[in-house]
Design a protein around this motif. Structure first.
Motif, short mmCIF file in Angstrom:
data_model
loop_
_atom_site.label_atom_id
_atom_site.label_comp_id
_atom_site.label_asym_id
_atom_site.label_seq_id
_atom_site.Cartn_x
_atom_site.Cartn_y
_atom_site.Cartn_z
N MET A 65 0.85 -1.19 0.00
CA MET A 65 0.00 0.00 0.00
C MET A 65 0.89 1.24 0.00
SD MET A 65 -2.92 1.08 2.77
CE MET A 65 -3.86 -0.41 2.45
N GLU A 66 0.70 2.09 -1.02
CA GLU A 66 1.58 3.24 -1.17
C GLU A 66 1.31 4.31 -0.12
OE1 GLU A 66 2.78 6.49 -4.59
OE2 GLU A 66 2.04 4.50 -5.15
N ARG A 67 0.02 4.62 0.10
CA ARG A 67 -0.36 5.62 1.10
C ARG A 67 -1.49 5.08 1.95
NH1 ARG A 67 2.22 10.19 0.21
NH2 ARG A 67 0.99 11.32 1.74
N VAL A 68 -1.52 5.47 3.21
CA VAL A 68 -2.55 5.01 4.14
C VAL A 68 -3.44 6.20 4.48
CG1 VAL A 68 -3.03 3.96 6.37
CG2 VAL A 68 -1.01 3.27 5.08
N ARG A 69 -4.72 6.07 4.18
CA ARG A 69 -5.69 7.14 4.46
C ARG A 69 -6.32 6.86 5.82
NH1 ARG A 69 -7.88 10.07 0.23
NH2 ARG A 69 -9.99 9.75 1.01
N VAL A 70 -6.28 7.85 6.72
CA VAL A 70 -6.64 7.65 8.12
C VAL A 70 -7.69 8.67 8.55
CG1 VAL A 70 -5.76 7.40 10.48
CG2 VAL A 70 -4.26 6.91 8.53
N GLY A 71 -8.59 8.23 9.43
CA GLY A 71 -9.53 9.13 10.08
C GLY A 71 -9.41 9.04 11.58
N ILE A 72 -9.64 10.13 12.28
CA ILE A 72 -9.62 10.15 13.75
C ILE A 72 -11.06 10.23 14.24
CG2 ILE A 72 -8.97 11.45 15.81
CD1 ILE A 72 -6.48 12.36 14.38
N ILE A 73 -11.43 9.29 15.11
CA ILE A 73 -12.76 9.30 15.74
C ILE A 73 -12.56 9.73 17.19
CG2 ILE A 73 -14.81 7.95 16.29
CD1 ILE A 73 -14.00 6.00 14.09
N GLY A 74 -13.12 10.88 17.53
CA GLY A 74 -12.92 11.45 18.86
C GLY A 74 -11.89 12.57 18.78
N CYS A 75 -12.34 13.80 18.86
CA CYS A 75 -11.46 14.95 18.64
C CYS A 75 -11.21 15.73 19.93
CB CYS A 75 -12.04 15.85 17.56
SG CYS A 75 -12.20 15.03 15.96
N GLY A 76 -11.07 15.00 21.04
CA GLY A 76 -10.85 15.62 22.34
C GLY A 76 -9.38 15.84 22.65
N VAL A 77 -9.03 15.63 23.91
CA VAL A 77 -7.71 16.02 24.43
C VAL A 77 -6.56 15.36 23.70
CG1 VAL A 77 -6.25 15.97 26.48
CG2 VAL A 77 -8.66 16.53 26.70
N ILE A 78 -6.67 14.07 23.41
CA ILE A 78 -5.53 13.34 22.83
C ILE A 78 -5.49 13.43 21.32
CG2 ILE A 78 -6.69 11.10 22.57
CD1 ILE A 78 -3.07 11.76 23.83
N ALA A 79 -6.57 13.86 20.68
CA ALA A 79 -6.64 13.86 19.21
C ALA A 79 -5.54 14.69 18.55
CB ALA A 79 -8.02 14.34 18.75
N GLN A 86 4.71 5.38 17.98
CA GLN A 86 3.70 4.35 17.87
C GLN A 86 2.83 4.55 16.64
OE1 GLN A 86 1.57 3.20 21.40
NE2 GLN A 86 0.82 1.41 20.27
N VAL A 87 2.45 5.78 16.36
CA VAL A 87 1.65 6.05 15.16
C VAL A 87 2.44 5.69 13.91
CG1 VAL A 87 0.59 7.88 13.79
CG2 VAL A 87 0.20 7.79 16.27
N ALA A 88 3.72 6.05 13.87
CA ALA A 88 4.55 5.72 12.71
C ALA A 88 4.65 4.21 12.52
CB ALA A 88 5.94 6.33 12.87
N ASP A 89 4.81 3.48 13.62
CA ASP A 89 4.89 2.02 13.53
C ASP A 89 3.58 1.43 13.03
OD1 ASP A 89 6.13 -0.71 14.39
OD2 ASP A 89 4.16 -0.65 15.37
N PHE A 90 2.45 1.97 13.49
CA PHE A 90 1.13 1.47 13.06
C PHE A 90 0.96 1.65 11.55
CE2 PHE A 90 -3.42 2.59 12.35
CZ PHE A 90 -3.95 1.32 12.53
N ILE A 91 1.32 2.82 11.03
CA ILE A 91 1.21 3.05 9.60
C ILE A 91 2.15 2.12 8.83
CG2 ILE A 91 1.55 4.75 7.76
CD1 ILE A 91 -0.96 5.20 9.51
N ALA A 92 3.37 1.95 9.34
CA ALA A 92 4.32 1.06 8.68
C ALA A 92 3.82 -0.38 8.70
CB ALA A 92 5.68 1.15 9.37
N ALA A 93 3.16 -0.79 9.78
CA ALA A 93 2.64 -2.16 9.87
C ALA A 93 1.60 -2.40 8.79
CB ALA A 93 2.03 -2.39 11.26
N ILE A 94 0.75 -1.41 8.53
CA ILE A 94 -0.25 -1.55 7.47
C ILE A 94 0.45 -1.65 6.11
CG2 ILE A 94 -2.16 -0.40 6.28
CD1 ILE A 94 -2.86 0.91 8.99
N GLN A 95 1.42 -0.79 5.87
CA GLN A 95 2.12 -0.79 4.59
C GLN A 95 2.91 -2.08 4.36
OE1 GLN A 95 4.28 2.86 5.33
NE2 GLN A 95 3.01 3.99 3.87
N GLU A 96 3.48 -2.61 5.43
CA GLU A 96 4.33 -3.80 5.32
C GLU A 96 3.59 -5.09 5.58
OE1 GLU A 96 7.40 -2.91 8.12
OE2 GLU A 96 7.89 -0.99 7.15
N ASN A 97 2.29 -4.98 5.89
CA ASN A 97 1.44 -6.14 6.17
C ASN A 97 2.06 -7.02 7.26
OD1 ASN A 97 -0.82 -7.79 5.97
ND2 ASN A 97 0.11 -9.08 4.39
#
Length: 348
Positions: free
Chosen positions: A1-15, A305-316
């Motif tokens: 997967m070349e690019r990962v399209r992401v959405g955030i659910i919950g736009c409070g303190v941690i978003a 952690q976010v970078a690793d999560f995106i990389a995990a999707i790209q690298e399956n």
């Protein structure tokens, strides 16, 4: 997967921490901001250049081009949103804690098993801290010998305004607890990950200063029977005048280390050569500065952690911290609460 399209659910303190972490990544596109309060979603979208907003998570799930979601909502909605996202073919990064109740954790696990090609990451950002990774490496390498005791202590302040900021806070049904499941869980997770887990717990908690605000605990202590035979302790309060201070201690037959606010306060090993090498390595540990949206006491690990999560999707591949990796922490948290309700030790 070349690019990962992401959405955030919950736009409070941690978003904002997640949004900024995603915007840093060249191969991730942050395309949705979702919140029951649409104005809050619009505020996050304006701040981070997110093109689409929604009140309903279903709008994100219906987007065939969306690859993944970050679940950053109240505790009680983590499980239903994660399950729904998986059923709609989306990868998920879920904020801590996984769920307010044990049965919700199991529902998430079952959904994950039904969709093995999708990845579920669980936010445990302190596993990405350099000093914790160093401790874990030396623990696994036998540098500490047999672990005798391990301890976590958290002192922090949560004001009436904090608990009044969301109707879900301070309620067993919606938050699942308070100082343990919301604040101390970070450091309990680090300890259990480093030492290899616990096999039983015994605990007591109290509401000492927030009786008119919350029905959950603001102060807690617990004993841990560790899997390696050693004993552990947890001490946590959100009623202290100290804004935020945490301690993690490890004592083994061959080595001992104390951290205060993730900095080495003490390191001693029986072997002089190992003492010199490990103490120097621990003191040299430095984390990335973290995102600008971070607080003074968290945020440096989220970007990794976010970078690793995106990389995990790209690298399956599985993310470094998967849902299953955090199940032992959640079992310990829920067992600690059960121990006080039922009295005595609870096996994990």
């Amino acid at each position: 997967m070349e690019r990962v399209r992401v959405g955030i659910i919950g736009c409070g303190v941690i978003a904002p921490t997640h949004a900024e972490s995603l915007k840093r990544l060249e191969r991730a596109d942050l395309v949705w901001a979702c919140d029951l309060d649409l104005d809050r979603a619009r505020g996050l979208a304006e701040r981070y250049g997110i093109p689409r907003t929604a009140e309903r998570a279903e709008d994100l799930f219906a987007d065939p081009d969306l690859d993944a979601v970050v679940v950053a909502t109240d505790h009680a909605s983590h499980a239903p949103l994660t399950v729904a996202a998986l059923e709609h073919g989306k990868h998920v990064l879920c904020e801590k804690p996984l769920a307010a109740k044990p049965e919700q954790v199991e529902a998430m696990r079952e959904a994950g098993r039904r969709h093995p090609r999708l990845h579920v990451g669980a936010v445990s950002q302190h596993r990405f801290d350099a000093v914790n990774q160093c401790l874990k490496s030396h623990m696994d390498g036998g540098a500490f010998g047999t672990i005798l005791t391990a301890s976590v202590r958290l002192r922090c302040l949560r004001t009436p305004e904090y608990y009044q900021s969301g109707a879900w806070r301070g309620r067993w049904e919606t938050e699942g607890g308070s100082v343990l499941i919301n604040q101390a869980i970070h450091f309990l997770d680090s300890l259990l990950w480093i030492v290899g887990g616990a096999q039983a717990v015994c605990a007591r908690h109290a509401n000492l200063t927030h009786q008119d605000l919350i029905e959950t605990e603001d102060t807690l202590t617990a004993l841990l029977a560790l899997r390696g035979g050693g004993l552990g302790t947890i001490e946590a309060t959100s009623s202290c005048h100290v804004t935020w201070q945490h301690h993690l201690g490890l004592t083994g037959t061959e080595g001992s280390v104390d951290l205060r606010d993730s900095q080495v306060a003490f390191a001693s090993f029986r072997d002089p050569r190992r003492q010199e090498e490990i103490a120097a390595e621990l003191r040299a540990c430095r984390d990335e500065e973290g995102v600008a949206a971070r607080k003074s006491y968290y945020g440096s690990g989220h970007a990794g952690q976010v970078a690793d999560f995106i990389a995990a999707i790209q690298e399956n591949r599985p993310p470094f911290v998967s849902l299953e990796d955090v199940v032992p922490t959640m079992r310990a948290v829920h067992a600690i609460y059960a121990s006080y309700r039922e009295g005595g030790w609870v096996e994990l």
